[in-house]
Design a protein around this motif. Structure first.
Motif, short mmCIF file in Angstrom:
data_model
loop_
_atom_site.label_atom_id
_atom_site.label_comp_id
_atom_site.label_asym_id
_atom_site.label_seq_id
_atom_site.Cartn_x
_atom_site.Cartn_y
_atom_site.Cartn_z
N THR A 381 0.96 -1.12 0.08
CA THR A 381 -0.10 0.12 -0.16
C THR A 381 1.00 1.27 0.05
O THR A 381 0.42 2.42 -0.41
N ASN A 383 3.28 1.60 -2.01
CA ASN A 383 4.16 1.45 -3.15
C ASN A 383 5.52 1.00 -3.15
O ASN A 383 6.31 1.20 -3.94
N ARG A 441 -2.52 -2.04 -14.76
CA ARG A 441 -2.61 -2.15 -13.13
C ARG A 441 -3.68 -2.51 -12.82
O ARG A 441 -4.94 -2.75 -13.26
N SER A 443 -5.39 -4.31 -8.47
CA SER A 443 -5.14 -4.43 -7.08
C SER A 443 -5.57 -5.79 -6.51
O SER A 443 -6.39 -6.45 -7.11
N LYS A 449 -0.91 -3.41 -4.82
CA LYS A 449 -1.04 -3.18 -6.45
C LYS A 449 -0.15 -4.28 -7.29
O LYS A 449 0.83 -4.67 -6.75
N TYR A 451 1.22 -4.63 -11.18
CA TYR A 451 1.57 -3.99 -12.39
C TYR A 451 1.99 -5.15 -13.42
O TYR A 451 3.03 -5.84 -13.07
#
Length: 740
Positions: A381, A383, A441, A443, A449, A451
Motif C-alpha cells: 500500500t 508502493n 494495473r 489491485s 498493487k 503491475y
C-alpha cells in the motif's frame, strides 16, 4: 516613388489571393486528419503548400506552410508542423527553381532533413518510446511522400487549373522520356504507398489490440492467482484461531497444532501464537521476533475486530535465497495475523496467531503460460516493491518508481518508463537504464498493487520488420517503375536520338554516309531522316568551300596578330622589350623568384651625356648608339629569365632573376666596360665613344610585389652614380638584411 495604378495593383494581388485561397483549403483539410495508425495521421491539407511551392517562390511557400500548419496546432496540440513543413516548403521551392520534380525534391528533403528533425522532435520533445521511434519516423516519411505524390498528380491531371501567367517558378522544357518516367513514378508510388499504409494500419491496429488483450488477461490471471494464494494462507490462520477458540489447549498442544499445519503447508517459514495476557510466544521453530514486532502486532490486535485476518509484510533481517528477480540482501516476509477469542467466548481477545511466509514462494503459484515478454510487479500500500519478475531487476523494499509516457491511443493500457539496473541477459550496457513498457494495473484484495508490464520492443520489432519489409518492397517497386518508364521512353525516343547522333557525327566528322535507321522507327521519322540526309549532303559541299576560305583568312589574321603582338611588346628602334612589357611581366617574374626563394635584381642604365651626342652628331647617330648599346645588353643578359627593356629615351632597365650579389657586380661592371669600349662612327666616319651609369637594387623576391618600390631604389642608386662622376655602378644590397 511612383505608386502602382489600379490595374498593376490587381495584377500584383492575383498570386497572393491564389496562395491564400489554396492555403485556406489546406487549413480546413488539416483540421480533420485521417488516422493511419496509433500515432500517424494522413494530413491531406499539406498538398496545398506543395502545389504553391511548385508554382511560386520561397516566400509564398513559407506563408502557405505556416497557414496550413496552424491547423495542426489545433488538431494535435503541438507546433512541430511549423518546423518540419516550413523547411519542407522552402526546400521544395528552392529545388523546384533548379528544375527538380516535386516528388524527387521531397524525397531528398525527407532523407536529408525531414527524418533527422522528426526523430529529434520525437525523442526530445514528444517523449516518444525508443522502441517505436524508427517505425514512427518511417511512417512520417511515407506520409510526406504521399501528399507530395498527390500534389504532383493533381497538377499533372489538371494542368490548366495551375498554369498561371503570374507564376514565379520557371517553366521547364523536359524531354519525353523525363515526362513519362515522372508520370509513371507518380502513379505507381502513390498507389503503392496508399496500399502499404492501409495494410500496415490494419496490422498495427490488430497487433495493438492483441497487446492490450494479453496485458489485461495476464493481469487478471496474476491477480486471481495472488488472491488465491493470500486467501489460502488466511484460511490456514483462521483454522488455527478456530481450533484455539473451540478448545482449551495447553502450550504443548498448541505447539503440536502449529507443527501439524507447518507439515501441511510448507510455504510457512514459521507460525507463532502470542498470548495477550502473559505475553508468552509459542512457535514451531527457532524463528524469533523482535520486541518491536510483537508490540506492532499487539497494537493491531486492539485495532481489528474479532476474527479479522490482517496481511502485511516486514523485513526479518535474515539471509534467504531469492527465486524472484528481487535484488535484496534479506527477502521480504509475508505476515498473516489473526486475533482469537477466549475459548469460553467471552468476547475478549486472548491472543493472536502470526504466520510468516517467504514472499518469494509467490513464484510457485504464478501462471506458467504467460508470455515470456510479460513481467509483473507487486507493491504494498506504500508502493514498495514486494515481488517482481526476474526481467525487471527491481530491489525489494524500494519504492516502485516509473514515469508516465505518451499512451499512443491505447484504450485500456499505457506506457511507462522504468529505471532499472543492467542485466547481462538483456544485453543492457549501462549500470542503470531507462526502459519503456506497456503497462496494465490492478489491485489485490489486501490493497496491494499489481503491475503487468510488456516490453514494446518484443511487440514492435515484428511489426517494424514487416513495415520495413513493405518499405523495401516499395523502394524496389519504385525503382522498377522508373526502369520500366525509362525503357518505354527509350523505345519512343530512341529513333530521334539516333537521328540526332548521326547529325552530330556528320557535323563533327563530315561523314557523308548516314547509318540506316532501325526498322522499329515510325514512317514519319524515316521520312524525316531521309530529308535530313539530303539537306546535309547539299550543305556539306558549300560548307567545305567556306571552310577553305575561312582557313586562308585565319592564317593571314594569325600572322597579322603575331606582328601586332611583337610591335606591342618590342621597342622598334632598339629591338628590346619596351616599358609596357616590363611593367606587365614584373609580377610574373617576381612571383616565380619568390616561389623558388631566389634573389631578384632591378637595374636602371642611363647613357651619359646622350643629349650632347644628339646635338653634335644628330639623332640618327644617337639612334645608332641606342641600337649598339641594346645589342650589348642582350648579349650579356641572354637568359630566358632576364628582361632587357628600353625604359624611356636613353634609359634602360634590366630585370634579373636568380643572381648573387657578387655575380651581379661582375656582370654589371663587365657590361659597363663593353659599353665604354664600343666604337660608334658618325656621318664623317669619326669614332664616338659613349659611357653609361648604373643604379641597381638586389634583394630577395619577397622584398616587394610592386615594381615601383624596386625602381625607386634603383633610381636613387643611379642618381648617386651620376653624382659620383658617371660611368660607374652603384648597387643597393638587401640580401643580408632581409634574410635575417
Amino acid at each position: 516613388m511612383k505608386m502602382p495604378n489600379s490595374a498593376q495593383f490587381k495584377e500584383q494581388l492575383k498570386p497572393l489571393l491564389f496562395v491564400l485561397i489554396l492555403s485556406a483549403i489546406g487549413f480546413l483539410l488539416n483540421l480533420f486528419p485521417i488516422p493511419l495508425s496509433s500515432n500517424i495521421n494522413l494530413i491531406l491539407g499539406n498538398v496545398a503548400f506543395v502545389i504553391i511551392a511548385m508554382r511560386f517562390g520561397v516566400l509564398y511557400s513559407v506563408l502557405a506552410a505556416l497557414i496550413v500548419s496552424t491547423s495542426l496546432l489545433f488538431s494535435f496540440g503541438h507546433p512541430f508542423g511549423f518546423v518540419i513543413y516550413g523547411l519542407e516548403a522552402v526546400f521544395i521551392a528552392l529545388l523546384r527553381r533548379k528544375g527538380w520534380y516535386v516528388l524527387y525534391a521531397d524525397l531528398l528533403y525527407w532523407f536529408l532533413i525531414g527524418m533527422p528533425i522528426t526523430a529529434l522532435l520525437l525523442v526530445f520533445v514528444a517523449d516518444m518510446p525508443q522502441q517505436l521511434l524508427l517505425l514512427t519516423v518511417v511512417k512520417q516519411v511515407f506520409n510526406g511522400l504521399l501528399y507530395s505524390c498527390l500534389a504532383g498528380l493533381i497538377v499533372y491531371f489538371f494542368p490548366r487549373l495551375f498554369d498561371l501567367n503570374y507564376r514565379q517558378q520557371p517553366k521547364m522544357v523536359r524531354s519525353l522520356k523525363e515526362q513519362l518516367v515522372y508520370a509513371t513514378t507518380l502513379v505507381i508510388s502513390f498507389s503503392l504507398m496508399m496500399t502499404s499504409m492501409l495494410v500496415t494500419h490494419r496490422v498495427i491496429q490488430s497487433q495493438q489490440n492483441i497487446v492490450e488483450k494479453n496485458l489485461i488477461d495476464s493481469k487478471s490471471h496474476i491477480i486471481q492467482s495472488a488472491n488465491n494464494y493470500l486467501n489460502e494462507h488466511k484460511k490456514v490462520i483462521q483454522s488455527i484461531t478456530s481450533a484455539l477458540v473451540t478448545a482449551n489447549l495447553d502450550d504443548v498442544e498448541k505447539v503440536n497444532l502449529l507443527n501439524g499445519y507447518i507439515e501441511l503447508y510448507d510455504d510457512f517459514n514459521a507460525l507463532h501464537i502470542i498470548d495477550s495476557n502473559s505475553g508468552k510466544v509459542l512457535s514451531n521453530s527457532d524463528f524469533s521476533l523482535s520486541e518491536n514486532t510483537y508490540i506492532a502486532n499487539f497494537k493491531q490486535l486492539n485495532n481489528v475486530k474479532s476474527q479479522q485476518v490482517n496481511i502485511s509484510w516486514f523485513e526479518p533481517g535474515t539471509e534467504l535465497e531469492s527465486d524472484s528477480g528481487l535484488s535484496t540482501e534479506s527477502s521480504p516476509m509475508l505476515t498473516v495475523t489473526s486475533p482469537y477469542l477466549h475459548h469460553n467466548d467471552t468476547g475478549a481477545v486472548s491472543g493472536a496467531v502470526l504466520g510468516f511466509i517467504n514472499i518469494n514462494t509467490l513464484v510457485n503459484v504464478m501462471p506458467n503460460n504467460i508470455l515470456e515478454q510479460i513481467s509483473y510487479v507487486i507493491t504494498d500500500t506504500n508502493n514498495r516493491v514486494v515481488f517482481a519478475s526476474n526481467s525487471i531487476g527491481l530491489t525489494a523494499f524500494k519504492p516502485f518508481v516509473f514515469i508516465e509516457k505518451t499512451h499512443l491511443n491505447l484504450q485500456s493500457t499505457g506506457v511507462v518508463s522504468i529505471t532499472q539496473p543492467s542485466l547481462k541477459d538483456n544485453n543492457r550496457v549501462n549500470e542503470n537504464s531507462s526502459v519503456d513498457y506497456f503497462i496494465s494495473r490492478g489491485s489485490l484484495t489486501n490493497g496491494w498493487k499489481v503491475y503487468v508490464l510488456l516490453d514494446p520492443s518484443s511487440v514492435v520489432s515484428g511489426v517494424q520488420q514487416e513495415y520495413l519489409f513493405i518499405f523495401a518492397l516499395l523502394i524496389l517497386a519504385f525503382l522498377i517503375s522508373i526502369h520500366l518508364a525509362q525503357r518505354i521512353g527509350i523505345r519512343l525516343t530512341e529513333p530521334l536520338l539516333f537521328i540526332l547522333k548521326q547529325v552530330t557525327k556528320f557535323e563533327s566528322n563530315q561523314d557523308m554516309d548516314f547509318k540506316p535507321l532501325r526498322k522499329k522507327a515510325s514512317k514519319e521519322i524515316s521520312l524525316l531522316y531521309d530529308e535530313i540526309q539530303k539537306s546535309k549532303q547539299e550543305v556539306l559541299a558549300h560548307r567545305n568551300e567556306l571552310e577553305q576560305k575561312v582557313l586562308a583568312r585565319t592564317i593571314e589574321l594569325q600572322q597579322v596578330n603575331e606582328k601586332l603582338l611583337q610591335l606591342a611588346e618590342i621597342d622598334s628602334l632598339t629591338e628590346v622589350y619596351n616599358r609596357g612589357y616590363f611593367d606587365n611581366k614584373f609580377s610574373f617574374f617576381q612571383k616565380l623568384s619568390h616561389r623558388n626563394e631566389q634573389m631578384l635584381s632591378v637595374v636602371l642604365i642611363d647613357l651619359d651625356f646622350f643629349k650632347v651626342v644628339n646635338d653634335e652628331h644628330g639623332h640618327l647617330v644617337g639612334d645608332q648608339c641606342l641600337r649598339v648599346v641594346s645589342k650589348i645588353m642582350k648579349s650579356e643578359f641572354c637568359r630566358e629569365t632576364d628582361v632587357v627593356a628600353r625604359y624611356g629615351g636613353e634609359e634602360f632597365v634590366i630585370l634579373i632573376s636568380g643572381i648573387s650579389v657578387d655575380n651581379l657586380e661582375y656582370k654589371l661592371e663587365k657590361l659597363r666596360l663593353r659599353i665604354a669600349e664600343a666604337v660608334i662612327f658618325n656621318h664623317d666616319k669619326q669614332p664616338i665613344n659613349i659611357t653609361s651609369s648604373f643604379g641597381a637594387v638586389i634583394a630577395p623576391a619577397s622584398f616587394s610585389r610592386d615594381a615601383g618600390d624596386w625602381l625607386k631604389i634603383a633610381d636613387l642608386c643611379l642618381y648617386k652614380a651620376k653624382e659620383s662622376g658617371r660611368n660607374n655602378v652603384k648597387i643597393k644590397d638587401f640580401s643580408q638584411s632581409l634574410s635575417r
